[in-house]
Structure formats: C-alpha cells, structure tokens
Design a protein around this motif. Structure first.
Motif, PDB file in Angstrom:
ATOM      1  N   ALA A  34       3.317  34.610   5.246  1.00  0.00           N
ATOM      2  CA  ALA A  34       2.480  33.337   4.545  1.00  0.00           C
ATOM      3  C   ALA A  34       3.217  33.538   2.684  1.00  0.00           C
ATOM      4  O   ALA A  34       3.076  33.488   2.495  1.00  0.00           O
ATOM      5  CB  ALA A  34       1.332  33.320   4.420  1.00  0.00           C
ATOM      6  N   SER A  35       4.441  34.296   3.151  1.00  0.00           N
ATOM      7  CA  SER A  35       5.152  34.890   1.895  1.00  0.00           C
ATOM      8  C   SER A  35       4.131  35.208   0.535  1.00  0.00           C
ATOM      9  O   SER A  35       4.457  34.446  -0.545  1.00  0.00           O
ATOM     10  CB  SER A  35       6.234  34.128   1.553  1.00  0.00           C
ATOM     11  N   PRO A  36       4.107  36.102   0.241  1.00  0.00           N
ATOM     12  CA  PRO A  36       3.217  36.213  -0.696  1.00  0.00           C
ATOM     13  C   PRO A  36       3.503  36.797  -1.785  1.00  0.00           C
ATOM     14  O   PRO A  36       4.778  37.409  -1.711  1.00  0.00           O
ATOM     15  CB  PRO A  36       1.785  37.116  -0.720  1.00  0.00           C
ATOM     16  N   GLY A 101      -7.248  38.136 -10.524  1.00  0.00           N
ATOM     17  CA  GLY A 101      -7.321  36.745  -9.420  1.00  0.00           C
ATOM     18  C   GLY A 101      -7.267  35.212  -9.899  1.00  0.00           C
ATOM     19  O   GLY A 101      -7.255  34.962 -11.357  1.00  0.00           O
ATOM     20  N   PRO A 102      -6.773  35.184  -9.362  1.00  0.00           N
ATOM     21  CA  PRO A 102      -6.129  34.263  -7.994  1.00  0.00           C
ATOM     22  C   PRO A 102      -4.944  34.829  -7.126  1.00  0.00           C
ATOM     23  O   PRO A 102      -4.752  34.746  -8.619  1.00  0.00           O
ATOM     24  CB  PRO A 102      -6.865  33.356  -7.781  1.00  0.00           C
ATOM     25  N   VAL A 103      -4.501  35.134  -6.192  1.00  0.00           N
ATOM     26  CA  VAL A 103      -3.639  35.908  -6.295  1.00  0.00           C
ATOM     27  C   VAL A 103      -3.122  35.035  -4.136  1.00  0.00           C
ATOM     28  O   VAL A 103      -4.470  34.589  -4.327  1.00  0.00           O
ATOM     29  CB  VAL A 103      -3.619  37.719  -5.609  1.00  0.00           C
ATOM     30  N   ASP A 104      -2.486  35.426  -3.959  1.00  0.00           N
ATOM     31  CA  ASP A 104      -2.235  34.760  -2.646  1.00  0.00           C
ATOM     32  C   ASP A 104      -2.125  35.772  -1.739  1.00  0.00           C
ATOM     33  O   ASP A 104      -2.572  35.032  -0.316  1.00  0.00           O
ATOM     34  CB  ASP A 104      -0.732  35.021  -2.819  1.00  0.00           C
ATOM     35  N   GLU A 130     -17.014  35.985  -3.467  1.00  0.00           N
ATOM     36  CA  GLU A 130     -16.221  36.709  -4.223  1.00  0.00           C
ATOM     37  C   GLU A 130     -14.534  37.065  -4.497  1.00  0.00           C
ATOM     38  O   GLU A 130     -13.792  36.428  -4.299  1.00  0.00           O
ATOM     39  CB  GLU A 130     -16.643  38.292  -4.685  1.00  0.00           C
ATOM     40  N   LEU A 131     -14.577  36.892  -2.432  1.00  0.00           N
ATOM     41  CA  LEU A 131     -13.041  36.802  -1.516  1.00  0.00           C
ATOM     42  C   LEU A 131     -12.297  35.496  -2.032  1.00  0.00           C
ATOM     43  O   LEU A 131     -11.316  35.706  -2.197  1.00  0.00           O
ATOM     44  CB  LEU A 131     -12.884  37.233  -0.274  1.00  0.00           C
ATOM     45  N   ARG A 132     -13.393  34.471  -1.298  1.00  0.00           N
ATOM     46  CA  ARG A 132     -13.095  33.073  -1.618  1.00  0.00           C
ATOM     47  C   ARG A 132     -12.310  32.730  -3.086  1.00  0.00           C
ATOM     48  O   ARG A 132     -11.720  31.820  -3.250  1.00  0.00           O
ATOM     49  CB  ARG A 132     -14.497  32.313  -1.210  1.00  0.00           C
ATOM     50  N   ARG A 133     -13.622  33.292  -3.652  1.00  0.00           N
ATOM     51  CA  ARG A 133     -12.544  33.287  -5.303  1.00  0.00           C
ATOM     52  C   ARG A 133     -11.671  33.230  -6.356  1.00  0.00           C
ATOM     53  O   ARG A 133     -10.934  33.341  -6.705  1.00  0.00           O
ATOM     54  CB  ARG A 133     -13.831  33.760  -6.090  1.00  0.00           C
ATOM     55  N   LEU A 134     -10.828  34.667  -5.582  1.00  0.00           N
ATOM     56  CA  LEU A 134      -9.972  35.413  -6.442  1.00  0.00           C
ATOM     57  C   LEU A 134      -8.991  35.233  -4.880  1.00  0.00           C
ATOM     58  O   LEU A 134      -7.736  35.355  -5.804  1.00  0.00           O
ATOM     59  CB  LEU A 134     -10.329  37.068  -5.346  1.00  0.00           C
ATOM     60  N   VAL A 135      -8.870  34.247  -4.110  1.00  0.00           N
ATOM     61  CA  VAL A 135      -7.607  33.402  -3.048  1.00  0.00           C
ATOM     62  C   VAL A 135      -7.446  32.785  -3.201  1.00  0.00           C
ATOM     63  O   VAL A 135      -8.402  31.494  -3.406  1.00  0.00           O
ATOM     64  CB  VAL A 135      -8.115  34.505  -1.795  1.00  0.00           C
TER      65      VAL A 135
END
Length: 253
Positions: A34-36, A101-104, A130-135
């Motif tokens: 996904a080339s983050p 975040g957010p991050v890739d 929280e993971l949904r908020r941060l990505v």
C-alpha cells in the motif's frame, strides 16, 4: 550489584509476541504493497516489525510508542545498526488519546490495551474506534488481538492471570464482526499457531530460566523464580484456549 548480576530480559525473542518469520513477512508485504508514507506502531516494544516495514517501504517514516524505556533503547540501537535512525522515532509515552495520527499504516500487535482507559476493563471496541480515528482513508491497520479459541472453564480461568474472566476476550467471529462494525473491512484474517505460541512463551522465559539455574542463591533468585513460575503456570492454563488473531484491516470510506 551490577546489571551483569541481574537476569537478562527477552534476549531470545525477535518479536514481542507469538509471531513467526513467515507470518511477519506476509504482514509486512501487505502493508508495503500500500506504499505507506507514515507508520505508527502502538506498544512497539523494540519495534522489530516497525523497522522491517520501513525497510520494505522505501521513503516511509515511522513512530514507535511504548512506555518501557529499556525496550525503546533496544529499538533505537537496532535502528542505528540498520541505518534507519533518520526514519524512525521511538517515543516513551502512553498511546491513550494519542494525537500522532492520522497515518497511513498502524501496527498494534498485542497492545490494544494501550488505547483503552486503564481504569476500565479492556474494551476492544474502544481500541478499534481509536485505530479507525488514527488511520487515513486508504490506509492499513494490522491488529494483533487475543481471542478465546473456546469459552474457558472456571478452572482454566483460575490458573491464568489474576482476575481472569471469560469477558476478557471475544471469540474470533465476534472480534471480526466488531472490526466491521467499527468501520473496517477485514482484508486478511489469520491466527497464530501452536508453534508460534510455544516459541514465544518459551523464548520469553528462556534467558531467565538459564540465569535461575546458574544463580540459585542469588539475592534476586527467589523473587525472580516466583515471577517466572507464575508466568509459566498461567501459560499452561491458557495454552490452546487463548489464541491471537492477526487482522489486516482497511478503513471504509
């Protein structure tokens, strides 16, 4: 007493969890595909998986969060040895409510409790929110989360960790459904095998067991022996009952 007198800590482990080289390679490749540009590792320990993701995704940068200074120092040393010091930052801080975040891409392997209120029971739903908020949209999350292979008996629970309860974990279908309800699509679902658990649990105690055998009369031997015996006994009771799922999650929308 010097540091050389103390029992070693986790030196026999590559990853801080039941994760094989083969499984790690698959997780890393799916993230790298996904080339983050930015990667966040929550509860990173010494960040072995984070460093490998950065190596597989040229130009990416990463941040590892943990509250264990010793593990973070090990991570910084590994980063230096691999020429990654300018692309990764290891930070000693809590992940609760983090603004990093957010991050890739996010790694959260065996560390979802870091995203939950420590005053409340562990809540995987809160961690997933929280993971949904941060990505970022189009990003990836790799979540390593415990689940019950089957509902444990009262006798099994009594031998695990203090206060162990059937409510501590979900069954795998419930965990995956919860991820979907939290705004993800489960792009890849896999679970750790018995060999991975045995390598991790044995490796977790290996150096300390050797130290205890060589230093039976050391001033710290009694305390260390009691701790290690409790850990081993707990594993014997959750072995083949507690599993770990590795979910590669893609945010919806």
């Amino acid at each position: 007493m010097t540091d050389n007198d103390l029992p070693p800590r986790l030196g026999s482990l590559t990853f801080h969890g039941p994760l094989s080289e083969t499984r790690a390679a698959g997780l890393i490749q799916r993230l790298a595909d996904a080339s983050p540009a930015t990667v966040l590792d929550i509860g990173c320990g010494w960040g072995e998986l984070l460093l490998r993701v950065l190596e597989a995704a040229p130009g990416s940068t990463g941040v590892g969060l943990d509250i264990n200074a010793e593990d973070l120092a090990r991570g910084r040393l590994l980063a230096k040895e691999r020429g990654l010091s300018d692309r990764v930052t290891f930070v000693e801080e809590s992940a609760l409510g983090t603004t990093r975040g957010p991050v890739d891409a996010i790694l959260c392997l065996g560390s979802s409790q870091a995203l939950c209120d420590p005053e409340l029971p562990h809540d995987p739903a809160a961690a997933l929110r929280e993971l949904r908020r941060l990505v970022r949209p189009g990003g990836r999350v790799v979540l390593g989360e415990g689940f019950w292979e089957r509902t444990p008996t009262d006798a099994e629970l009594a031998g695990m960790w203090p206060g162990a309860s059937a409510a501590d974990h979900l069954l795998l279908p419930e965990l995956v459904d919860l991820a979907v309800e939290s705004g993800f699509r489960p792009a890849w679902i896999e679970t750790g095998g018995r060999d991975e658990w045995e390598a991790f649990e044995s490796g977790y105690r290996h150096d300390t067991e050797l130290w205890l055998a060589a230093h039976p009369d050391h001033p710290l031997a009694e305390e260390t022996r009691a701790r290690v015996d409790r850990q081993r006994s707990g594993w014997m009771h959750y072995r083949n009952v507690l599993g770990i799922a590795y979910l590669t999650l893609v945010p919806v929308g």
